[in-house]
Design an enzyme around this catalytic site. Sequence first.
Site, PDB file in Angstrom:
ATOM      1  NE  ARG A  21      -3.528  -0.167  -0.293  1.00 47.41           N
ATOM      2  CZ  ARG A  21      -4.746   0.045   0.197  1.00 47.41           C
ATOM      3  NH1 ARG A  21      -5.279  -0.820   1.034  1.00 47.41           N
ATOM      4  NH2 ARG A  21      -5.422   1.119  -0.155  1.00 47.41           N
ATOM      5  CG  ASP A  62       1.651  -2.448  -8.331  1.00 45.12           C
ATOM      6  OD1 ASP A  62       1.655  -2.132  -9.528  1.00 45.12           O
ATOM      7  OD2 ASP A  62       0.672  -2.988  -7.761  1.00 45.12           O
ATOM      8  CD  GLU A  78      -2.537   3.495  -5.136  1.00 43.37           C
ATOM      9  OE1 GLU A  78      -3.458   2.714  -5.398  1.00 43.37           O
ATOM     10  OE2 GLU A  78      -1.357   3.136  -4.974  1.00 43.37           O
ATOM     11  CG  HIS A 106      -2.834  -0.568  -6.882  1.00 41.65           C
ATOM     12  ND1 HIS A 106      -3.050   0.194  -5.756  1.00 41.65           N
ATOM     13  CD2 HIS A 106      -3.074  -1.848  -6.506  1.00 41.65           C
ATOM     14  CE1 HIS A 106      -3.416  -0.586  -4.748  1.00 41.65           C
ATOM     15  NE2 HIS A 106      -3.433  -1.830  -5.188  1.00 41.65           N
TER      16      HIS A 106
END
Length: 394
Positions: free
Chosen positions: A292, A316, A321, A359
């Site tokens: 996360r 990622d 985000e 992600h």
Amino acid sequence: MHSPALMARKPCTYAVCQHSGRQSTRVVRPLAFRETHEFKTGSPQSDGTGLASKKATTRVTIFSAAPYVTQFLQDPLISAGYENFNFIEAKLDKFTAKLAKESPLVCLFVNDNCDAEVVAELAQRGVKLIAMRCAGYDRVDVAACQQHGIQVARVPTYSPTSVAEHAVGLLFAINRRLALAHQRVMAGNYSLSPLVGSEVKGKRVGVLGTGAIGAEAVRIFKGLGMEVMAYDVRKNPVVEALGVPYMDMDDILPQADVVSVHVPLLPSTYHFIDKDKIDKMKQGCILLNVSRGGLVDSDALLNGLESGQLGGVGLDVYENEGTLFFTDWTEMDLKIRMKSWDRRFKVLTSYPQVLITPHSAFLTHEALHNIATTTINNMTEFLEGKPLKNVVNP
């Protein structure tokens, strides 16, 4: 396979296709912000009693429904007997919550905003279950849901291997300069000097967090011949069975050539990787985060890269985000694009030793199948009045 008619995306159009012998009509209604995909099958209704009737008549609203979501979730819904569902490309927020009108079931993704204000709006619209099609739920105000009588369920694990493999893929790409090598070849530059990497075999990797994904990462790293060190507040017998030692983080960080983060995002783990921990890392360490975004302090990350303390970073996820990922910004009006511009993120993407993916670590056929199965099972348990196996409590 989905027919071209089904996947067509034109406003105010109707497409008819066959699903498991039943006719399904898609209605696409234009919205000011995004379009929705509404499905209603034409199969006969039952007498209004029983689970089959509940599935057929209960409305399900699915937010953040990018085209791939429709592709992996539509057919399993129909096969399970759900006949009244609506795919909405827009994220859930205080403006789009009204689209869940008369929808007892809503299905959300990781970056949907479900704060107290949104929860109150959903409750007014008749929502009784929030089915997360992901493991994370930090953007859901679970306490507010409880106050409004809304249950929350999630997919606690869908494919640990998919996410762990992505972390390893980032490591290889950064270590062997694969993105740079590809760019240079595409431009006609075939020189080798800046592409020198290292073997990962024999290198030390610290895996921070050894739940399902972390344990799988341990297995893969060990299979590559790396010396694995583990940290977690609870020891995982699977990791211990692999002969991997658990150590204090302060002992791991100065030794590790690679640090891979797999802890959950909780209030206690916000900025889990901060300036203090980066300063303790071995100089030139490669940091990986596929868990996360809020686990890593972005300012500390930038400082660590610029000082040379970090030799590479593979992400990622990113702590801000929510306003960036899962959206194609390339064709948007500049004024709209600037409203979500993130200077820190742009700086991060400019560094040659940083590789960021949007992600997408979970995004495999296997994981999507498991997500669809568990999400639908969660909804079915709710309609049956059973205790939810994957319930989220405050």
